[in-house]
Design an enzyme around this catalytic site. Structure first.
Site, short mmCIF file in Angstrom:
data_model
loop_
_atom_site.label_atom_id
_atom_site.label_comp_id
_atom_site.label_asym_id
_atom_site.label_seq_id
_atom_site.Cartn_x
_atom_site.Cartn_y
_atom_site.Cartn_z
N THR A 75 0.97 -1.10 0.13
CA THR A 75 0.16 0.26 0.05
C THR A 75 0.65 1.31 0.09
O THR A 75 1.93 1.23 0.78
CB THR A 75 -1.02 -0.05 1.26
OG1 THR A 75 -1.60 -1.11 1.27
CG2 THR A 75 -1.88 1.40 1.31
N ARG A 111 -13.04 -9.28 -2.44
CA ARG A 111 -12.96 -8.63 -1.32
C ARG A 111 -12.45 -6.94 -1.51
O ARG A 111 -11.49 -6.74 -2.32
CB ARG A 111 -11.85 -9.22 -0.22
CG ARG A 111 -11.68 -8.64 0.89
CD ARG A 111 -10.31 -7.60 0.82
NE ARG A 111 -9.97 -7.15 2.08
CZ ARG A 111 -8.99 -6.25 2.38
NH1 ARG A 111 -8.32 -5.75 1.54
NH2 ARG A 111 -8.79 -6.03 3.66
N ILE A 112 -13.17 -6.02 -0.87
CA ILE A 112 -12.81 -4.58 -1.03
C ILE A 112 -12.40 -4.30 0.21
O ILE A 112 -13.09 -4.63 1.42
CB ILE A 112 -14.08 -3.84 -1.23
CG1 ILE A 112 -14.08 -4.14 -2.86
CG2 ILE A 112 -13.65 -2.21 -1.18
CD1 ILE A 112 -15.34 -3.46 -3.26
N1 ASP Z 1 -5.08 -1.73 4.14
C1 ASP Z 1 -4.84 -2.62 2.88
C2 ASP Z 1 -6.01 -3.47 2.76
O1 ASP Z 1 -6.67 -3.76 3.76
C3 ASP Z 1 -3.70 -3.27 2.97
C4 ASP Z 1 -2.49 -2.60 3.32
O2 ASP Z 1 -2.62 -1.50 3.78
O3 ASP Z 1 -1.11 -3.39 3.12
O4 ASP Z 1 -6.54 -3.75 1.80
#
Ligand code: ASP
Length: 248
Positions: free
Chosen positions: A117, A145-146
């Site tokens: 991310t 999945r979101i």
């Molecule tokens: N927050 C992101 C998600 O749950 C993953 C991440 O931040 O690495 O899709």
């Protein structure tokens, strides 16, 4: 992949989810904000909008790296969903497995960090704030999945006071509406930026949820917080000041 972007003073935003071909999802999110009558497009509709807008599209192979193929295999074998694996360290707990039986990579336990991310928060000299977040989501997530990253108020938020971008376990960030809550406690409790970030990380992440966030205020303050062992982050200011960090 999914992404969102928000312009604080105007409270405009654009978001996209369920992308498989768009090279830069956050640029598509901006186009949704600026060039569509809507704010959030997902799956085939978002891909169609991407084609109409002429953004750069890539073959699937572009997004598939050997590293990630290996991690996906590990995650599937362990029947685990991961949000983190980039820095293996010893002696620390793993989010996806029992503490006494952590997932291993290169002989070391896989630890808790947000890997894929990227978030960005900015403030200009007029005090105008904006935020954006882009992600591949969680390793071994279910199809469809979101997470929090495209959801305004959870993974991303900007208003007249501040801009916030989150990373970590999306389900926990969504439950805590982390990004909006930073702005809300500044607004309703009168807290300063770093105080608000500390409050939200401490009070709004429940049930063992692991996450972190970066934030700026309209006064030009920079703040961050996380309840993981570390979070990759950097800061750059107009006067040339630059800083990067991983640990507390
Ligand atoms: N927050 C992101 C998600 O749950 C993953 C991440 O931040 O690495 O899709």
């Amino acid at each position: 992949m999914e992404a969102s972007i928000m312009d604080g003073p105007k409270r405009r935003y654009g978001a996209v989810s369920g992308l498989t071909t768009v090279k830069n999802p956050v640029s598509l999110a901006r186009l949704v904000m600026e060039k569509s009558p809507h704010s959030y497009l997902a799956f085939s509709g978002a891909e169609e909008f991407a084609r109409q807008q002429g953004v750069e599209l890539m073959e699937n192979e572009y997004f598939i790296t050997q590293d990630n193929v290996g991690m996906l295999k590990l995650a599937k074998e362990a029947n685990a969903i991961l949000f983190d694996y980039r820095i293996p360290t010893t002696g620390l707990e793993c989010c996806a497995a029992e503490a006494d039986n952590p997932l291993m990579m290169n002989g070391l336990p896989i630890n808790v960090y947000a890997p894929e991310t990227v978030g960005c928060v900015v403030v200009d000299k007029e005090g105008r704030c904006a935020a954006a977040t882009s992600t591949g989501g969680l390793m071994n997530k279910m199809s469809g999945r979101i997470g929090d990253s495209p959801i305004i108020g959870s993974g991303t938020y900007a208003c007249k006071l501040c801009a916030v971008s989150c990373t970590g376990e999306g389900e926990a960030i969504l439950r805590g509406t982390l990004a909006r809550d930073v702005a809300a406690v500044m607004e309703y409790k009168g807290l300063g930026l770093q105080e608000a970030v500390n409050f939200v990380i401490k009070e709004r992440l429940d049930d063992g949820g692991k996450a972190g966030l970066i934030a700026v205020s309209n006064k030009g303050e920079v703040a961050y917080g996380f309840n993981t062992n570390g979070m990759f982050r950097g800061c750059a200011a107009e006067d040339g000041f630059m800083e990067v960090g991983i640990w507390e």
